[in-house]
Design an enzyme around this catalytic site. Sequence first.
Site, mmCIF file in Angstrom:
data_model
loop_
_atom_site.group_PDB
_atom_site.id
_atom_site.type_symbol
_atom_site.label_atom_id
_atom_site.label_comp_id
_atom_site.label_asym_id
_atom_site.label_seq_id
_atom_site.Cartn_x
_atom_site.Cartn_y
_atom_site.Cartn_z
ATOM 1 N N TRP A 1 0.736 -1.391 0.062
ATOM 2 C CA TRP A 1 -0.361 -0.055 -0.096
ATOM 3 C C TRP A 1 0.529 1.107 0.328
ATOM 4 O O TRP A 1 0.240 2.064 -0.356
ATOM 5 C CB TRP A 1 -1.074 -0.428 0.674
ATOM 6 C CG TRP A 1 -2.346 -1.827 0.807
ATOM 7 C CD1 TRP A 1 -2.707 -2.326 2.340
ATOM 8 C CD2 TRP A 1 -2.685 -1.350 0.183
ATOM 9 N NE1 TRP A 1 -3.080 -3.074 1.745
ATOM 10 C CE2 TRP A 1 -3.182 -2.460 0.299
ATOM 11 C CE3 TRP A 1 -3.329 -0.431 -1.276
ATOM 12 C CZ2 TRP A 1 -4.841 -3.370 -0.001
ATOM 13 C CZ3 TRP A 1 -4.422 -1.011 -2.039
ATOM 14 C CH2 TRP A 1 -5.358 -2.365 -2.032
ATOM 15 N N ASP B 1 -1.764 6.650 5.875
ATOM 16 C CA ASP B 1 -2.621 5.984 6.002
ATOM 17 C C ASP B 1 -2.739 4.830 7.597
ATOM 18 O O ASP B 1 -2.109 4.585 7.822
ATOM 19 C CB ASP B 1 -2.404 5.437 4.740
ATOM 20 C CG ASP B 1 -3.244 3.913 4.680
ATOM 21 O OD1 ASP B 1 -4.310 4.248 5.039
ATOM 22 O OD2 ASP B 1 -3.167 3.477 3.523
ATOM 23 N N LYS C 1 -12.112 -2.091 7.525
ATOM 24 C CA LYS C 1 -10.868 -2.690 7.916
ATOM 25 C C LYS C 1 -11.801 -2.730 9.575
ATOM 26 O O LYS C 1 -11.682 -3.408 10.143
ATOM 27 C CB LYS C 1 -9.241 -2.103 8.828
ATOM 28 C CG LYS C 1 -8.922 -3.332 6.459
ATOM 29 C CD LYS C 1 -8.183 -2.631 6.235
ATOM 30 C CE LYS C 1 -8.115 -3.601 5.124
ATOM 31 N NZ LYS C 1 -7.359 -2.270 3.063
HETATM 32 C C1 LIG Z 1 -6.446 -1.917 2.299
HETATM 33 C C2 LIG Z 1 -6.352 -0.577 2.177
HETATM 34 C C3 LIG Z 1 -5.904 0.285 1.374
HETATM 35 C C4 LIG Z 1 -6.700 0.421 0.115
HETATM 36 O O1 LIG Z 1 -8.079 0.615 0.667
HETATM 37 P P1 LIG Z 1 -9.065 0.269 -0.656
HETATM 38 O O2 LIG Z 1 -10.343 0.652 0.602
HETATM 39 O O3 LIG Z 1 -9.270 -0.763 -1.030
HETATM 40 O O4 LIG Z 1 -8.782 1.661 -0.963
HETATM 41 C C5 LIG Z 1 -5.387 1.043 1.637
HETATM 42 N N1 LIG Z 1 -4.260 0.934 2.398
HETATM 43 C C6 LIG Z 1 -3.711 0.311 3.558
HETATM 44 C C7 LIG Z 1 -3.000 -0.057 4.503
HETATM 45 C C8 LIG Z 1 -4.973 -0.871 3.639
HETATM 46 O O5 LIG Z 1 -5.253 -1.653 4.895
#
Ligand SMILES: *Cc1c(COP(=O)(O)O)cnc(C)c1O
Length: 364
Positions: free
Chosen positions: A107, A175, A199
């Site tokens: 990511w 993030d 999540k």
């Molecule tokens: C799952 C995830 C993403 C992508 O998320 P989407 O909502 O599917 O775009 C980005 N960064 C991290 C750390 C993630 O766990």
Amino acid sequence: MNKRVYNFSAGPSMLPVAVLERAAAEMTNANGTGQSVMEMSHRSKDFKPIIDHAEAMLRELMEIPGNYKVLFLQGGASLQFPMIPLNLAVREDGKKQKVTYVDTGVWASKAAEEASKYAEVRVAASSKDKAYSYIPEAPAPDTEDVYYHITWNNTIVGTKWNKIPNTGSVPLVADISSCILSEPLDVSKFALLYAGAQKNLGPAGVTVVIIREDLIKKVPDWIPTMLRYEIHAKEGSMYNTPPCYGIYIIGLVLDWMKEQGGLAEIERRNREKATLLYDYLDQSKLFRSPIRKEDRSLMNIPFVIGNADLEAQFVKEAAASGLVNLAGHRLVGGMRASIYNAMPKEGVLALIDFMKQFEAAHRS
Ligand SMILES: *Cc1c(COP(=O)(O)O)cnc(C)c1O
């Protein structure tokens, strides 16, 4: 299957049963309005308290300072990869500005790659040399950086930062998709935090952005309206129809967290669950964690046997026992147990029990 499984998916993932039951009870008649939240006009007096409540609860549980805006957006965390540079790093004269990224996994590297379309990206450190199994030392920012980006919890490999990098006056962006509200985080140390909801917060379709007000600026005209923080902030996340139902569920999840004893209690449980699993892994003769001890995630716990056939058999037999979605990410293989806030301790204990039995049967 007529009973609930323990779902170890990395996302979308488990939600608290109490939240699902409350949503079910309110499905056809929410708050005495005679309608489902799904049916409400987002501009109605019925929906306003729902979005206000979700924001107020998030502010309370995360202790978000007053000079930050909370936005409920769409497009997933992935849309924040371009939105961040488009809003923070693009200038009217088109000159690309400097930004720093730390590459701690898939990511993080996707975020950097997307940003490189709009900014001069410096990937200042990477743990790719050891399959992302650790968090590198945070390099100092470049004095000209307009921001510095990290991925706090690395969902696929199972690492997390334990120390907030000191970036001085350079705005720090993180993030926190897979760790939001898993343990306390000092929001005031960051300029911008973002997380896809699916999540730890609610259903897919909502992305939370927490942004310090001084970073919300007018951007060049060519940047699409929907991609501007300025517009979403001014319109209270209602420039267009927001993901209403997802925002409502986030409110219920946050209510649930508060009822459990708030973030301190959630953190205590998360540490307890993760410790149980890591302690088992560290003494196992069959399974092991590939991640450096001090950098291990509380939320995503990968483990390996080192024999792909046996790993496939493990995942299959675990699923048959009601322990589902334990396969590692398709890019890394092995297994991964994602144990977000809604995973009860009983689920982790059931997994460890199953692993012990599997180990006894297959240890050579
Ligand atoms: C799952 C995830 C993403 C992508 O998320 P989407 O909502 O599917 O775009 C980005 N960064 C991290 C750390 C993630 O766990």
